[in-house]
Structure formats: C-alpha cells, structure tokens
Scaffold this motif. Structure first.
Motif, PDB file in Angstrom:
ATOM      1  N   GLY A   1      44.013  84.668  33.910  1.00 60.96           N
ATOM      2  CA  GLY A   1      44.104  83.957  35.178  1.00 60.96           C
ATOM      3  C   GLY A   1      45.201  82.911  35.253  1.00 60.96           C
ATOM      4  O   GLY A   1      45.388  82.277  36.289  1.00 60.96           O
ATOM      5  N   LEU A   2      45.952  82.709  34.172  1.00 59.70           N
ATOM      6  CA  LEU A   2      47.021  81.709  34.152  1.00 59.70           C
ATOM      7  C   LEU A   2      48.334  82.400  33.813  1.00 59.70           C
ATOM      8  O   LEU A   2      48.520  82.892  32.706  1.00 59.70           O
TER       9      LEU A   2
ATOM     10  N   GLY B   1      47.264  88.147  43.943  1.00 66.22           N
ATOM     11  CA  GLY B   1      45.936  88.727  43.812  1.00 66.22           C
ATOM     12  C   GLY B   1      44.886  87.736  43.348  1.00 66.22           C
ATOM     13  O   GLY B   1      45.143  86.866  42.519  1.00 66.22           O
ATOM     14  N   PHE B   2      43.672  87.907  43.893  1.00 65.90           N
ATOM     15  CA  PHE B   2      42.525  87.079  43.537  1.00 65.90           C
ATOM     16  C   PHE B   2      41.352  88.016  43.252  1.00 65.90           C
ATOM     17  O   PHE B   2      40.961  88.805  44.116  1.00 65.90           O
ATOM     18  N   ILE B   3      40.815  87.939  42.054  1.00 65.90           N
ATOM     19  CA  ILE B   3      39.797  88.891  41.624  1.00 65.90           C
ATOM     20  C   ILE B   3      38.397  88.365  41.939  1.00 65.90           C
ATOM     21  O   ILE B   3      38.016  87.278  41.486  1.00 65.90           O
TER      22      ILE B   3
ATOM     23  N   MET C   1      44.881  85.214  40.120  1.00 65.45           N
ATOM     24  CA  MET C   1      45.217  83.805  40.216  1.00 65.45           C
ATOM     25  C   MET C   1      43.965  83.007  40.580  1.00 65.45           C
ATOM     26  O   MET C   1      43.160  83.433  41.394  1.00 65.45           O
ATOM     27  N   ARG C   2      43.862  81.817  39.955  1.00 66.75           N
ATOM     28  CA  ARG C   2      42.710  80.965  40.289  1.00 66.75           C
ATOM     29  C   ARG C   2      42.963  79.488  39.998  1.00 66.75           C
ATOM     30  O   ARG C   2      42.168  78.634  40.361  1.00 66.75           O
ATOM     31  N   ASN C   3      44.095  79.175  39.340  1.00 66.69           N
ATOM     32  CA  ASN C   3      44.434  77.796  39.017  1.00 66.69           C
ATOM     33  C   ASN C   3      45.363  77.251  40.105  1.00 66.69           C
ATOM     34  O   ASN C   3      46.447  77.798  40.326  1.00 66.69           O
ATOM     35  N   PRO C   4      44.961  76.173  40.812  1.00 68.14           N
ATOM     36  CA  PRO C   4      45.752  75.683  41.951  1.00 68.14           C
ATOM     37  C   PRO C   4      47.217  75.387  41.624  1.00 68.14           C
ATOM     38  O   PRO C   4      48.119  75.769  42.373  1.00 68.14           O
ATOM     39  N   GLU C   5      47.465  74.707  40.501  1.00 67.40           N
ATOM     40  CA  GLU C   5      48.842  74.377  40.133  1.00 67.40           C
ATOM     41  C   GLU C   5      49.648  75.643  39.829  1.00 67.40           C
ATOM     42  O   GLU C   5      50.796  75.786  40.254  1.00 67.40           O
TER      43      GLU C   5
ATOM     44  N   ARG D   1      38.929  86.797  35.045  1.00 64.03           N
ATOM     45  CA  ARG D   1      39.810  86.193  36.047  1.00 64.03           C
ATOM     46  C   ARG D   1      39.070  85.951  37.373  1.00 64.03           C
ATOM     47  O   ARG D   1      39.706  85.772  38.411  1.00 64.03           O
ATOM     48  N   TYR D   2      37.759  85.960  37.349  1.00 63.54           N
ATOM     49  CA  TYR D   2      36.930  85.802  38.547  1.00 63.54           C
ATOM     50  C   TYR D   2      37.323  84.530  39.297  1.00 63.54           C
ATOM     51  O   TYR D   2      37.335  83.439  38.733  1.00 63.54           O
ATOM     52  N   ALA D   3      37.632  84.675  40.573  1.00 63.86           N
ATOM     53  CA  ALA D   3      38.241  83.575  41.337  1.00 63.86           C
ATOM     54  C   ALA D   3      37.332  82.950  42.383  1.00 63.86           C
ATOM     55  O   ALA D   3      37.793  82.183  43.220  1.00 63.86           O
ATOM     56  N   ALA D   4      36.030  83.235  42.340  1.00 61.31           N
ATOM     57  CA  ALA D   4      35.138  82.774  43.407  1.00 61.31           C
ATOM     58  C   ALA D   4      34.975  81.253  43.453  1.00 61.31           C
ATOM     59  O   ALA D   4      34.524  80.715  44.465  1.00 61.31           O
ATOM     60  N   SER D   5      35.343  80.552  42.388  1.00 59.50           N
ATOM     61  CA  SER D   5      35.238  79.082  42.400  1.00 59.50           C
ATOM     62  C   SER D   5      36.467  78.424  43.027  1.00 59.50           C
ATOM     63  O   SER D   5      36.506  77.202  43.202  1.00 59.50           O
TER      64      SER D   5
END
Length: 200
Positions: free
Chosen positions: A184-185, A19-21, A1-5, A28-32
């Motif tokens: 990631g969505l 999960g956050f990769i 997951m990485r999209n706030p909505e 799906r890199y979620a560091a941003s």
C-alpha cells in the motif's frame, strides 16, 4: 493506495488511474481511508479505481458513492450480468482475468459486451498482488475487441519491454507490488522512472 501523503506524491506524477482496494483480505485494504483526502489531493484527470473481489452489488455501489469512484475493477468470479449492471450505472468496468496459459484468455469472450477494459494478471489464489509475472507471449492468443491492461509482477525495469510488445489491444500497465516499499506504500522514484520512460 491508502496513505494520504503517498497518495499526494503519486498524484503529482499524473497517473491515468489510481487504485484503491476494497477487499478485506488484502494487505492493501483501503476502507479506513478518509474520502475527503481524495477530494483534496487527486486532480479530476486521475481516475479513481475501486478494486473489488466478489463483493455484493450494493456494497460496490455504496463504496463507489463514498469515494466518488469512476472505475470499478473486478477481480473475482463476477458474472457478465454484474459487470453489465455496474456499467449501466455509469461506471467504467475493468474485469480482471488470471492468466497462466492461452486458454485462460478464452474466458473474456463472455465479457466483451459489458466491460470497457480487461486486465490480464498472473493467476494466483490471492486474486493478484503476487509480484509474479506470467509469460507475456501468451498475449498473442488474445484477439478480442476489448482493450486490456497488463498486470502481474511489472517492475521499473520492464518499461522498455512493455513498449516493445506492440499488441494492438494493449491499453496500459497496472503497477503495484514491484513499486512498493511495503503493502500500500509506493516508491515514487521507481514510479516516476517508469512513467517517464513510457510517456517519452
């Protein structure tokens, strides 16, 4: 997951984990992702799992602190000593194993005393996320004490099949690529259908 909505939409389904990769080579890199988003959208009942692949111990600890992770999911060649150190630091440890044949499950023996959960995923060069499923009959070869999560190509159509497995150590299912609109969505309709079937 990485999209706030999308995170908020999935959180409304009350999954046990999200999960956050944090593996740079993953799509799906979620560091941003802004950590504040998780504080405002995730209830405390949803455990925050950070996914890493052979990351330095210091990097995992920094990321865990920044995102207030409860669980660390390790998908590389991390040795038992690393799992033990992270577990001693207070994290729930999930060690992933790529599975193609029964012999692959023998690797878990060395991790029995330092992990809370194992994750059995389809063996791929890319450390998971392939959307491919391994032969679940292989699970009959696992007789370890540590519970496991089933992963690898699980789709919304597999809920009934998972319920029929009846393996005494099956703890849950890890849902990813087959529930995605894009990397990631997540498709919340598919997730909701699967979760309702499993929990009913």
């Amino acid at each position: 997951m990485r999209n706030p909505e999308n995170i908020a939409q999935v959180a409304a389904l009350e999954p046990d984990y999200m999960g956050f990769i944090f593996y740079k080579r993953s799509p799906r890199y979620a560091a941003s992702l802004d950590p504040d988003i998780l504080d405002t959208t995730l209830p405390s009942s949803v455990r925050r799992a950070g996914v890493f692949v052979d990351a330095p111990l210091s990097e995992m600890l920094r990321t865990a602190e920044r995102y207030k992770l409860n669980t660390l999911q390790l998908h590389g060649a991390e040795p038992p000593q690393t799992c033990a150190k992270l577990r001693k630091a207070g994290f729930e440890i999930v060690k992933a194993f790529g599975v193609e044949r029964g012999a692959d499950l023998l690797k878990t023996v060395h991790y029995e005393s330092c992990c809370d959960l194992f994750l059995f995923d389809t063996r791929t060069p890319g450390h998971g996320g392939s959307g491919n499923r391994f032969d679940w009959r292989i699970l009959d070869a696992y007789g370890g004490r540590t519970p496991f999560l089933l992963s690898g190509g699980i789709s919304a159509l597999d809920a009934e099949n998972i319920l029929s497995l009846y393996h005494p150590s099956l703890y849950g299912a890890d849902l990813n690529s087959r529930f995605e609109i894009e990397a990631g969505l997540k498709n919340t309709e598919l997730l909701e259908r699967f979760i309702k079937t499993i929990r009913s």
